[in-house]
Design an enzyme around this catalytic site. Structure first.
Site, PDB file in Angstrom:
ATOM      1  N   LYS A 227       3.309 -13.299  -3.937  1.00  0.00           N
ATOM      2  CA  LYS A 227       3.746 -14.695  -3.808  1.00  0.00           C
ATOM      3  C   LYS A 227       2.668 -15.618  -4.373  1.00  0.00           C
ATOM      4  O   LYS A 227       2.769 -16.829  -4.275  1.00  0.00           O
ATOM      5  CB  LYS A 227       4.012 -15.031  -2.338  1.00  0.00           C
TER       6      LYS A 227
ATOM      7  N   ASP B 271      -3.278  -5.098  -6.234  1.00  0.00           N
ATOM      8  CA  ASP B 271      -4.225  -5.483  -5.203  1.00  0.00           C
ATOM      9  C   ASP B 271      -5.536  -5.631  -5.951  1.00  0.00           C
ATOM     10  O   ASP B 271      -5.918  -4.760  -6.735  1.00  0.00           O
ATOM     11  CB  ASP B 271      -4.336  -4.472  -4.073  1.00  0.00           C
ATOM     12  N   SER B 272      -6.147  -6.745  -5.760  1.00  0.00           N
ATOM     13  CA  SER B 272      -7.352  -7.010  -6.533  1.00  0.00           C
ATOM     14  C   SER B 272      -8.319  -7.821  -5.704  1.00  0.00           C
ATOM     15  O   SER B 272      -7.961  -8.401  -4.684  1.00  0.00           O
ATOM     16  CB  SER B 272      -6.998  -7.760  -7.820  1.00  0.00           C
TER      17      SER B 272
END
Length: 194
Positions: free
Chosen positions: A9, A70-71
């Protein structure tokens, strides 16, 4: 055009994915386009584990190709912190400015040669009926002593790129899309998507 969901999002991430995937013929959608999407809890111990959890859950829910990312930021002096807690390093509110303040405070008296860091991006590609694949991209740099630049999001104002000496926030969108950890990971995932 083929539909693909980016399981986030975060508007900043969505724009980066659109810029990179639209030329490949993908209609990029995000979880903002699916208000009934499940909220996937990030319980993994690594960026890769979290990206797999999100990609598989959203792909299963909508039966569409899904990429989850994912970072975050890893700082050597802080033993890899903030790591998988990058977005909520200063608390559950996911406040970028508070997160930056927390990092700068922890590195307050740390010399420049000890401020080595990297952005890491793990991408998971989940296609209904196929095994999920993952790639990891990185961008090496160091943490500045203060914020610089107006662009980007997250830790961009304090992350200096080794090759330019500029922070990510000082780069144009096009420059960032050439060298970022997400760009590195996307180049790798594009090969998988062929």
């Amino acid at each position: 055009m083929k539909n693909i969901i980016i399981a986030t999002k975060n508007q900043g991430k969505v724009k980066e994915f659109q810029a990179m995937l639209a030329p490949l013929g993908y209609q990029v959608q995000s979880l903002l386009d699916f208000p009934d999407s499940i909220d996937v809890e990030e319980t993994g111990q690594t960026f890769e584990e979290n990206s797999i959890l999100k990609a598989e859950a959203i792909s299963k829910q909508y039966q569409l190709i899904t990429i989850a990312d994912d970072s975050g930021l890893e700082i050597d002096y802080l033993n890899g912190e903030p790591g998988v807690y990058s977005a909520r390093y200063a608390g559950p509110e996911k406040d970028d400015q508070a997160n930056i303040d927390a990092v700068l405070k922890k590195l307050e008296n740390v010399e420049m040669n000890q401020r080595k860091a990297r952005f890491v991006c793990a991408l998971a590609l989940s296609v209904p009926g196929l095994k999920t694949k993952t790639v990891v991209g990185t961008c090496e740099g160091y943490i500045a002593k203060e914020r610089k630049g107006q662009g980007g999001f997250g830790y961009d104002p304090i992350f200096c790129i080794d090759s330019t000496g500029k922070t990510m926030a000082e780069l144009t969108k096009e420059e960032k899309n050439q060298i970022s950890h997400r760009a590195d990971a996307l180049r790798k995932i594009k090969e998988l998507m062929k």
